[in-house]
Design a protein around this motif. Sequence first.
Motif, PDB file in Angstrom:
ATOM      1  N   LYS A   1      41.410  38.469  47.402  1.00 32.86           N
ATOM      2  CA  LYS A   1      41.860  38.973  48.699  1.00 32.86           C
ATOM      3  C   LYS A   1      41.599  37.999  49.844  1.00 32.86           C
ATOM      4  O   LYS A   1      42.460  37.805  50.699  1.00 32.86           O
ATOM      5  CB  LYS A   1      41.224  40.331  49.001  1.00 32.86           C
ATOM      6  CG  LYS A   1      41.679  40.880  50.358  1.00 32.86           C
ATOM      7  CD  LYS A   1      41.629  42.348  50.444  1.00 32.86           C
ATOM      8  CE  LYS A   1      42.009  42.926  51.780  1.00 32.86           C
ATOM      9  NZ  LYS A   1      42.894  42.212  52.642  1.00 32.86           N
ATOM     10  N   GLU A   2      40.436  37.383  49.867  1.00 27.43           N
ATOM     11  CA  GLU A   2      40.116  36.463  50.949  1.00 27.43           C
ATOM     12  C   GLU A   2      41.091  35.279  50.974  1.00 27.43           C
ATOM     13  O   GLU A   2      41.583  34.886  52.024  1.00 27.43           O
ATOM     14  CB  GLU A   2      38.681  35.945  50.772  1.00 27.43           C
ATOM     15  CG  GLU A   2      37.982  35.654  52.068  1.00 27.43           C
ATOM     16  CD  GLU A   2      36.509  35.368  51.853  1.00 27.43           C
ATOM     17  OE1 GLU A   2      36.151  34.178  51.866  1.00 27.43           O
ATOM     18  OE2 GLU A   2      35.741  36.337  51.660  1.00 27.43           O
ATOM     19  N   ARG A   3      41.366  34.746  49.798  1.00 30.84           N
ATOM     20  CA  ARG A   3      42.296  33.613  49.705  1.00 30.84           C
ATOM     21  C   ARG A   3      43.710  34.063  50.069  1.00 30.84           C
ATOM     22  O   ARG A   3      44.451  33.351  50.747  1.00 30.84           O
ATOM     23  CB  ARG A   3      42.247  33.030  48.288  1.00 30.84           C
ATOM     24  CG  ARG A   3      43.137  31.841  48.065  1.00 30.84           C
ATOM     25  CD  ARG A   3      42.697  30.635  48.866  1.00 30.84           C
ATOM     26  NE  ARG A   3      43.494  29.477  48.464  1.00 30.84           N
ATOM     27  CZ  ARG A   3      43.635  28.405  49.205  1.00 30.84           C
ATOM     28  NH1 ARG A   3      43.020  28.293  50.361  1.00 30.84           N
ATOM     29  NH2 ARG A   3      44.381  27.420  48.780  1.00 30.84           N
ATOM     30  N   LEU A   4      44.087  35.233  49.611  1.00 34.98           N
ATOM     31  CA  LEU A   4      45.389  35.811  49.925  1.00 34.98           C
ATOM     32  C   LEU A   4      45.530  36.004  51.435  1.00 34.98           C
ATOM     33  O   LEU A   4      46.547  35.619  52.020  1.00 34.98           O
ATOM     34  CB  LEU A   4      45.532  37.149  49.196  1.00 34.98           C
ATOM     35  CG  LEU A   4      46.854  37.870  49.235  1.00 34.98           C
ATOM     36  CD1 LEU A   4      47.974  37.007  48.662  1.00 34.98           C
ATOM     37  CD2 LEU A   4      46.761  39.159  48.449  1.00 34.98           C
ATOM     38  N   ASP A   5      44.510  36.567  52.066  1.00 37.65           N
ATOM     39  CA  ASP A   5      44.516  36.753  53.522  1.00 37.65           C
ATOM     40  C   ASP A   5      44.685  35.406  54.225  1.00 37.65           C
ATOM     41  O   ASP A   5      45.463  35.286  55.170  1.00 37.65           O
ATOM     42  CB  ASP A   5      43.211  37.396  54.007  1.00 37.65           C
ATOM     43  CG  ASP A   5      43.063  38.856  53.611  1.00 37.65           C
ATOM     44  OD1 ASP A   5      44.049  39.482  53.178  1.00 37.65           O
ATOM     45  OD2 ASP A   5      41.929  39.379  53.724  1.00 37.65           O
ATOM     46  N   TYR A   6      43.936  34.415  53.759  1.00 40.73           N
ATOM     47  CA  TYR A   6      43.980  33.090  54.383  1.00 40.73           C
ATOM     48  C   TYR A   6      45.382  32.472  54.284  1.00 40.73           C
ATOM     49  O   TYR A   6      45.939  32.014  55.278  1.00 40.73           O
ATOM     50  CB  TYR A   6      42.951  32.147  53.742  1.00 40.73           C
ATOM     51  CG  TYR A   6      43.098  30.733  54.235  1.00 40.73           C
ATOM     52  CD1 TYR A   6      42.588  30.350  55.483  1.00 40.73           C
ATOM     53  CD2 TYR A   6      43.802  29.790  53.490  1.00 40.73           C
ATOM     54  CE1 TYR A   6      42.766  29.062  55.962  1.00 40.73           C
ATOM     55  CE2 TYR A   6      43.985  28.493  53.961  1.00 40.73           C
ATOM     56  CZ  TYR A   6      43.462  28.136  55.194  1.00 40.73           C
ATOM     57  OH  TYR A   6      43.649  26.869  55.673  1.00 40.73           O
TER      58      TYR A   6
END
Length: 138
Positions: free
Chosen positions: A119-124
Amino acid sequence: MEEKLMIETDYQQMNGIALAYMGDAIYEVYVRQHLLAKGMTKPTKLHHRATHYVSAKAQAFLIEKMLEQELLEKEELDYFKRGRNAKSYTSAKNTSVVTYRISTGFEALFGYLYLSGQKERLDYLAQWCIETVEREGK
Protein backbone atom coordinates in the motif's frame (compact mmCIF):
# COMPACT_ATOMS: atom_id res chain seq x y z
CA MET A 1 -12.51 -8.17 3.28
CA GLU A 2 -9.75 -6.19 1.55
CA GLU A 3 -6.91 -7.89 3.45
CA LYS A 4 -8.45 -11.31 2.93
CA LEU A 5 -8.50 -10.71 -0.83
CA MET A 6 -4.80 -9.91 -0.89
CA ILE A 7 -3.89 -12.99 1.18
CA GLU A 8 -6.00 -15.43 -0.82
CA THR A 9 -5.09 -14.08 -4.26
CA ASP A 10 -1.89 -15.58 -5.63
CA TYR A 11 -0.77 -12.59 -7.69
CA GLN A 12 2.51 -14.33 -8.55
CA GLN A 13 0.62 -16.88 -10.66
CA MET A 14 -1.63 -14.33 -12.39
CA ASN A 15 -1.13 -13.40 -15.98
CA GLY A 16 -0.50 -9.80 -16.95
CA ILE A 17 -4.05 -9.22 -18.18
CA ALA A 18 -5.57 -10.27 -14.83
CA LEU A 19 -3.13 -8.01 -12.97
CA ALA A 20 -3.97 -5.15 -15.35
CA TYR A 21 -7.69 -5.74 -14.77
CA MET A 22 -7.18 -5.09 -11.06
CA GLY A 23 -4.64 -2.32 -11.56
CA ASP A 24 -6.93 -0.38 -13.88
CA ALA A 25 -9.57 -0.19 -11.15
CA ILE A 26 -7.08 0.64 -8.41
CA TYR A 27 -5.43 3.51 -10.30
CA GLU A 28 -8.85 4.85 -11.27
CA VAL A 29 -9.84 5.02 -7.58
CA TYR A 30 -6.75 7.12 -6.78
CA VAL A 31 -7.55 9.48 -9.64
CA ARG A 32 -11.22 9.78 -8.67
CA GLN A 33 -10.33 10.50 -5.03
CA HIS A 34 -7.91 13.15 -6.20
CA LEU A 35 -10.47 14.87 -8.45
CA LEU A 36 -13.15 14.84 -5.76
CA ALA A 37 -10.65 16.24 -3.24
CA LYS A 38 -10.06 19.12 -5.70
CA GLY A 39 -13.76 19.94 -5.43
CA MET A 40 -14.95 18.61 -8.77
CA THR A 41 -18.47 17.23 -8.57
CA LYS A 42 -20.04 17.32 -12.03
CA PRO A 43 -19.94 13.82 -13.58
CA THR A 44 -19.17 15.05 -17.11
CA LYS A 45 -16.30 17.21 -15.93
CA LEU A 46 -15.00 14.45 -13.64
CA HIS A 47 -14.99 11.90 -16.47
CA HIS A 48 -13.34 14.31 -18.92
CA ARG A 49 -10.64 15.29 -16.42
CA ALA A 50 -10.02 11.68 -15.34
CA THR A 51 -9.09 10.70 -18.89
CA HIS A 52 -6.03 12.97 -18.62
CA TYR A 53 -4.74 10.55 -15.97
CA VAL A 54 -6.08 7.16 -16.99
CA SER A 55 -5.95 7.08 -20.79
CA ALA A 56 -3.59 4.63 -22.47
CA LYS A 57 -1.53 7.57 -23.75
CA ALA A 58 -1.22 9.08 -20.26
CA GLN A 59 -0.27 5.75 -18.72
CA ALA A 60 2.34 5.05 -21.42
CA PHE A 61 3.76 8.54 -20.85
CA LEU A 62 3.94 7.90 -17.09
CA ILE A 63 5.76 4.59 -17.53
CA GLU A 64 8.22 6.30 -19.87
CA LYS A 65 8.90 8.91 -17.16
CA MET A 66 9.25 6.22 -14.48
CA LEU A 67 11.80 4.39 -16.62
CA GLU A 68 13.72 7.60 -17.36
CA GLN A 69 13.92 8.37 -13.65
CA GLU A 70 14.67 4.72 -12.74
CA LEU A 71 11.75 4.86 -10.33
CA LEU A 72 10.82 1.18 -10.50
CA GLU A 73 12.37 -1.66 -8.50
CA LYS A 74 13.44 -4.76 -10.43
CA GLU A 75 10.37 -6.77 -9.38
CA GLU A 76 8.05 -3.89 -10.31
CA LEU A 77 9.68 -3.71 -13.72
CA ASP A 78 9.15 -7.46 -14.14
CA TYR A 79 5.42 -7.10 -13.43
CA PHE A 80 5.18 -4.13 -15.81
CA LYS A 81 6.77 -6.30 -18.52
CA ARG A 82 4.43 -9.20 -17.69
CA GLY A 83 1.48 -6.91 -18.42
CA ARG A 84 3.06 -5.26 -21.45
CA ASN A 85 3.93 -8.60 -23.05
CA ALA A 86 0.63 -10.33 -22.25
CA LYS A 87 -1.54 -11.45 -25.12
CA SER A 88 -4.67 -9.34 -25.07
CA TYR A 89 -7.81 -10.25 -26.95
CA THR A 90 -9.19 -6.74 -26.82
CA SER A 91 -8.00 -4.02 -29.17
CA ALA A 92 -6.77 -0.53 -28.52
CA LYS A 93 -9.31 2.27 -28.72
CA ASN A 94 -8.04 5.62 -30.01
CA THR A 95 -4.38 4.63 -29.66
CA SER A 96 -1.67 2.45 -31.17
CA VAL A 97 -1.19 -1.19 -30.23
CA VAL A 98 2.22 -0.34 -28.73
CA THR A 99 0.76 2.40 -26.50
CA TYR A 100 -2.07 0.07 -25.47
CA ARG A 101 0.37 -2.69 -24.50
CA ILE A 102 2.52 -0.28 -22.49
CA SER A 103 -0.56 0.99 -20.66
CA THR A 104 -1.53 -2.62 -19.91
CA GLY A 105 1.90 -2.99 -18.32
CA PHE A 106 1.26 0.15 -16.26
CA GLU A 107 -2.02 -1.30 -15.02
CA ALA A 108 -0.39 -4.68 -14.29
CA LEU A 109 2.18 -2.88 -12.12
CA PHE A 110 -0.61 -1.27 -10.09
CA GLY A 111 -2.44 -4.60 -9.86
CA TYR A 112 0.71 -6.30 -8.58
CA LEU A 113 1.35 -3.61 -5.96
CA TYR A 114 -2.24 -3.79 -4.73
CA LEU A 115 -2.52 -7.58 -4.64
CA SER A 116 0.86 -7.97 -2.96
CA GLY A 117 -0.25 -5.59 -0.19
CA GLN A 118 2.32 -2.86 -0.91
CA LYS A 119 0.00 0.00 0.00
CA GLU A 120 2.72 2.51 0.86
CA ARG A 121 4.47 1.96 -2.47
CA LEU A 122 1.14 2.05 -4.30
CA ASP A 123 0.23 5.34 -2.58
CA TYR A 124 3.62 6.78 -3.50
CA LEU A 125 3.49 5.80 -7.19
CA ALA A 126 -0.15 6.88 -7.59
CA GLN A 127 0.65 10.28 -6.08
CA TRP A 128 3.77 10.55 -8.26
CA CYS A 129 1.65 9.79 -11.35
CA ILE A 130 -1.02 12.34 -10.44
CA GLU A 131 1.59 15.04 -9.76
CA THR A 132 3.43 14.22 -12.98
CA VAL A 133 0.25 14.48 -15.06
CA GLU A 134 -0.57 17.81 -13.46
CA ARG A 135 2.95 19.16 -13.86
CA GLU A 136 3.49 17.92 -17.42
CA GLY A 137 -0.08 18.66 -18.57
CA LYS A 138 -0.61 15.28 -20.23
